[in-house]
Design a protein around this motif. Structure first.
Motif, PDB file in Angstrom:
ATOM      1  N   VAL A 183       1.751   9.709  -5.451  1.00 42.91           N
ATOM      2  CA  VAL A 183       2.397  10.993  -5.155  1.00 42.91           C
ATOM      3  C   VAL A 183       3.330  11.357  -6.313  1.00 42.91           C
ATOM      4  N   ALA A 184       4.091  10.355  -6.791  1.00 39.41           N
ATOM      5  CA  ALA A 184       5.040  10.605  -7.884  1.00 39.41           C
ATOM      6  C   ALA A 184       4.316  11.034  -9.158  1.00 39.41           C
ATOM      7  N   ARG A 185       3.122  10.506  -9.362  1.00 39.30           N
ATOM      8  CA  ARG A 185       2.344  10.874 -10.557  1.00 39.30           C
ATOM      9  C   ARG A 185       1.682  12.247 -10.414  1.00 39.30           C
ATOM     10  N   TYR A 228      -1.211  14.167  -2.668  1.00 40.43           N
ATOM     11  CA  TYR A 228      -0.423  15.216  -2.017  1.00 40.43           C
ATOM     12  C   TYR A 228      -0.416  15.008  -0.510  1.00 40.43           C
ATOM     13  N   GLU A 229       0.652  15.515   0.109  1.00 40.27           N
ATOM     14  CA  GLU A 229       0.812  15.349   1.553  1.00 40.27           C
ATOM     15  C   GLU A 229       0.326  16.594   2.295  1.00 40.27           C
ATOM     16  N   VAL A 271      -1.693  11.726   3.609  1.00 39.60           N
ATOM     17  CA  VAL A 271      -1.565  11.853   2.158  1.00 39.60           C
ATOM     18  C   VAL A 271      -2.952  11.647   1.567  1.00 39.60           C
ATOM     19  N   TYR A 272      -3.334  12.509   0.632  1.00 44.59           N
ATOM     20  CA  TYR A 272      -4.681  12.473   0.060  1.00 44.59           C
ATOM     21  C   TYR A 272      -4.628  12.297  -1.449  1.00 44.59           C
ATOM     22  N   MET A 280       0.843  -1.206   0.000  1.00 45.94           N
ATOM     23  CA  MET A 280       0.000   0.000   0.000  1.00 45.94           C
ATOM     24  C   MET A 280       0.878   1.255   0.000  1.00 45.94           C
ATOM     25  N   VAL A 281       1.965   1.198   0.782  1.00 46.32           N
ATOM     26  CA  VAL A 281       2.905   2.330   0.806  1.00 46.32           C
ATOM     27  C   VAL A 281       3.463   2.553  -0.598  1.00 46.32           C
ATOM     28  N   ALA A 282       3.750   1.451  -1.299  1.00 46.23           N
ATOM     29  CA  ALA A 282       4.292   1.572  -2.658  1.00 46.23           C
ATOM     30  C   ALA A 282       3.274   2.246  -3.587  1.00 46.23           C
TER      31      ALA A 282
END
Ligand SMILES: [Zn+2]
Length: 462
Positions: free
Chosen positions: A129-131, A135-136, A141-142, A121-123
């Motif tokens: 986020v990378a895409r 956002y944090e 993180v949402y 899930m973290v991955a």
């Protein structure tokens, strides 16, 4: 060919298979935070019937249903009970499987647990986020849902009305009130896992998208659950898959509410009824029959009356099994067709036509009750050949729906009950009527109907 209502399109359409002969199904399972309620039981039964019907249709079915073993209510519940979280969830999960077994629901092929998938899930959250679609903030993180094409598909509502209905939440850092949490930063004392955004735990919507794709692969056939999961849970699962450029479920299936006294059943309304209580009061097969009597998308009403109607229907079918001394077609597991069985092919075709039409179980049950009437009438008229064909077909078709008929009352009595029956026969033989009455009361209190037959005490499930 099975035609099913698809929540995403709002239409009834054939189930589209990734490869011929195989179907993969993911059904959102339980958050193990307490005693299961009637709605959980209906969900388990509806998807058990789907699964059994796919098997009966000759498909190789992979059925996955998860256990959510970490969330806010679990943390609160474990603290209130004063036990460690893993102990709290283990007890509740064991209770769930006990109930699943009592309902005659097949256990899933795989039962992923959320806590075993946190690294994956973290991955996913990292990917999102990378895409640039997640956002944090200070609290977590949402996912930015406005960046996801087609958001609102499963809710069957335009974004505007969803936004108007969204609760104003405490986190004012969110870009849109519809944005949902992928990673929750831990407050002091809360269980947590390591992640690039600080210690925390995954949001609920992230677990099912990760576990379903991990176990079933992209483009799996069907994702299901109760109607209350359409939005936001399933919408948000789908949003993450779309945002991560993954092909998600091909078909979405949702079962309707359980109402008690005309109101949607929920803990907050105070009409929360424990599934365990219902099952202890009577024959678990009656709840399956009650569920089967309505279309899976319609609400069902659970009241003493509707339970009694289901029990009366079940008694008629059991009576048929007794009269014709029918074997249990489920003795060797779920049915995968009728190739080796002596059945009335016309009646089977009528049953299949009902089931293929968006799982019309009420219509399929009508076929079974028609067969029961025909069997009894034929037997009364001396046509033993047609009587046993109709009775046998009724039993097989009931078994396709996961409903085994019980022909013999004294078969399979548990040791305690068998002991009480033997003790009562001994008391009657000794003309100790007071003791015989006391033993009758004891049997009745355990849910048995007691009759005095020529060969002694007979009991059957109420
Ligand atoms: Zn889920």
């Amino acid at each position: 060919m099975l035609q099913l209502h698809d929540t995403a399109t709002g239409r009834v359409a054939p189930l589209r298979l990734r490869e011929p002969g195989k179907a993969s199904v993911y059904v959102c399972g339980l958050t193990v935070d307490g005693e299961p309620h009637l709605g959980h039981g209906r969900m388990a039964l509806v998807f058990d019937v789907l699964r059994r019907y796919l098997l009966f249709s000759g498909l190789d079915v992979t059925y996955v249903s998860n256990i959510t073993d970490i969330d806010d209510k679990i943390i609160v519940g474990a603290a209130a009970a004063g036990v460690p979280i893993d102990e709290f969830t283990a007890v509740n999960e064991a209770r769930w499987w006990e109930i699943v077994d009592a309902l005659g629901v097949l256990r899933p092929d795989e039962v992923p647990h959320a806590t075993a998938y946190v690294d994956r899930m973290v991955a996913l959250v990292g990917d999102l986020v990378a895409r640039g679609v997640a956002y944090e903030t200070a609290t977590g993180v949402y996912l930015s849902v406005l960046d996801v094409p087609g958001y609102g598909l499963l809710a069957r509502q335009p974004l505007e009305s969803l936004r108007a209905g969204a609760r104003i939440e405490a986190d004012e850092d969110k870009r849109s009130p519809l944005d949902f949490v992928l990673w929750k930063k831990a407050k002091p004392g809360e269980p947590s896992w390591v992640a690039p955004w600080g210690a925390g735990r995954p949001g609920w919507h992230t677990e099912c998208v990760v576990m379903s794709l991990d176990l079933l692969g992209e483009g799996f056939e069907l994702h299901g659950g109760g109607q209350d999961l359409m939005f936001p849970h399933h919408e948000n699962e789908r949003a993450q898959a779309v945002a991560d450029d993954k092909e998600f479920a091909r078909h979405w299936m949702h079962n309707g509410w359980v109402t008690v006294g005309g109101e949607k059943m929920s803990k907050s309304l105070g009409n929360y009824t424990s599934l365990g209580d219902l099952l202890e009061r009577g024959d678990a097969r009656a709840y399956r029959l009650l569920v089967l009597r309505s279309h899976y998308r319609s609400p069902i009403e659970v009241t003493p009356d509707t339970v009694a109607q289901a029990e009366a229907g079940l008694a008629r079918l059991d009576e048929l099994a007794r009269r014709f001394d029918l074997p249990d077609p489920l003795a060797d597991g779920p049915l995968t067709g009728t190739a080796d069985t002596d059945v009335d092919s016309g009646a089977v075709a009528a049953f299949v036509a009902r089931m293929d039409d968006d799982l019309d179980t009420a219509g399929a049950l009508a076929t079974i009750f028609d067969l029961a009437r025909r069997a009894n009438a034929a037997a009364d008229a001396g046509d033993t050949r047609d009587a046993s064909l109709a009775a046998g077909t009724a039993s097989v078709l009931a078994a396709v729906l996961g409903l085994p008929l019980r022909g013999r009352d004294d078969g399979g009595l548990d040791a305690t009950t068998a002991g009480l029956v033997a003790a009562r026969d001994a008391a009657r033989a000794a003309r100790d009527w007071a003791r015989a009455d006391a033993l009758r009361a004891e049997l009745e209190a355990s849910g048995w109907l007691v009759e005095d037959g020529a060969d002694g005490t007979r009991v059957r499930r109420r």
